[in-house]
Motif scaffolding. Structure first.
Motif, short mmCIF file in Angstrom:
data_model
loop_
_atom_site.label_atom_id
_atom_site.label_comp_id
_atom_site.label_asym_id
_atom_site.label_seq_id
_atom_site.Cartn_x
_atom_site.Cartn_y
_atom_site.Cartn_z
N LYS A 124 84.17 -16.10 10.56
CA LYS A 124 83.38 -15.65 11.70
C LYS A 124 81.94 -16.10 11.46
CE LYS A 124 82.48 -12.06 14.86
NZ LYS A 124 82.23 -12.92 15.98
N SER B 73 77.97 -16.01 13.09
CA SER B 73 77.11 -15.30 14.04
C SER B 73 75.67 -15.35 13.56
CB SER B 73 77.58 -13.85 14.18
OG SER B 73 77.52 -13.19 12.93
N THR B 74 74.78 -14.72 14.31
CA THR B 74 73.38 -14.58 13.88
C THR B 74 73.03 -13.11 13.84
OG1 THR B 74 72.46 -14.67 16.11
CG2 THR B 74 72.66 -16.76 14.94
N LYS B 75 72.04 -12.81 13.03
CA LYS B 75 71.52 -11.46 12.93
C LYS B 75 70.03 -11.56 12.63
CE LYS B 75 72.23 -7.09 10.52
NZ LYS B 75 72.99 -6.41 9.46
N TYR C 270 66.22 -15.32 13.02
CA TYR C 270 67.67 -15.22 13.20
C TYR C 270 68.37 -16.00 12.09
CZ TYR C 270 66.06 -13.59 17.67
OH TYR C 270 65.41 -12.89 18.65
N GLU D 126 75.03 -15.77 9.82
CA GLU D 126 75.90 -14.95 8.99
C GLU D 126 77.32 -15.50 9.06
OE1 GLU D 126 74.10 -10.53 8.54
OE2 GLU D 126 75.70 -10.76 10.01
N GLU E 221 83.19 -20.49 19.14
CA GLU E 221 82.27 -19.55 18.49
C GLU E 221 81.08 -20.31 17.88
OE1 GLU E 221 83.05 -17.06 14.64
OE2 GLU E 221 83.83 -15.91 16.35
N TYR E 222 81.37 -21.44 17.27
CA TYR E 222 80.32 -22.28 16.68
C TYR E 222 79.37 -22.80 17.76
CZ TYR E 222 78.31 -25.94 13.66
OH TYR E 222 77.46 -26.74 12.92
N ASN F 104 78.80 -21.42 20.60
CA ASN F 104 78.03 -20.26 21.06
C ASN F 104 76.85 -19.98 20.14
OD1 ASN F 104 79.57 -19.77 23.35
ND2 ASN F 104 80.91 -18.31 22.32
N LEU F 105 77.06 -20.10 18.83
CA LEU F 105 75.97 -19.93 17.87
C LEU F 105 74.86 -20.95 18.14
CD1 LEU F 105 75.25 -18.68 14.76
CD2 LEU F 105 75.57 -21.11 14.35
N GLU G 273 72.94 -20.01 21.17
CA GLU G 273 72.00 -18.91 20.92
C GLU G 273 70.68 -19.45 20.38
OE1 GLU G 273 73.29 -15.40 18.80
OE2 GLU G 273 75.36 -15.82 19.38
#
Length: 170
Positions: A4, A6-8, A20, A23, A139-140, A142-143, A146
């Protein structure tokens, strides 16, 4: 196994500013690198950030973010937050893709005598101990979108909410 990505929001060690971080499976990419290479100075940040201000360097990062199917690229993924360019500590990842997945095959420390930005990654000291990663391609993307939207916040054009941003033409 599919990882998975994502960013945080994190706080930068040196500047105290929010940024950002990428993760992987709920763990910061910086921590993953530092666990395997404690000799690297804490404070490395994603190259996708708007902190990378040199246009040639930014273009290089985005061109290498997702290679064409069947090709590999050497993507500068994390940079030193002291200098915020591709000429200090620079973590590279070998990226590959197919129709469904994006693969991060190996990580390393940029080790070339590059003079021009396009030469970055010609020599890499590959790390031992960081496992390959595989991400769902959507998903990649989408990252990446972002980060692109956050880059756009500093520019005149701000995409409208829910507008699809074309990653490939950055």
């Amino acid at each position: 196994m599919i990882n998975k990505i994502s960013t945080k929001t994190y706080v930068n060690t040196f500047s105290g500013e929010n940024f950002y971080m990428i993760e992987i499976d709920g763990k910061s990419l910086e921590d993953i690198i530092l666990e395997n290479r404690p000799d690297i100075k804490k404070g490395i940040v994603p190259t996708f950030l708007n902190w990378l201000t040199n246009e040639d360097e930014r273009k290089l990062v985005w061109e290498r973010a997702i290679p064409k199917i069947g090709e590999k690229s050497r993507l500068p993924i994390l940079m030193c937050s002291d200098d915020l360019d591709l000429w200090c500590t620079l973590i590279m990842v070998e990226v590959e893709t197919d129709n469904k997945y994006v693969y991060w095959n190996k990580f390393g420390l940029e080790d070339s005598d590059a003079v021009k930005s396009e030469e970055i990654g010609k020599s890499v000291e590959w790390f031992i101990g960081i496992k390959n990663m595989r991400f769902d391609k959507n998903e990649y993307l989408n990252l990446l979108n972002e980060y692109r939207l956050r880059l756009s916040e500093d520019q005149e054009y701000l995409p409208k909410e829910n507008e699809i941003v074309e990653v490939y033409k950055f």
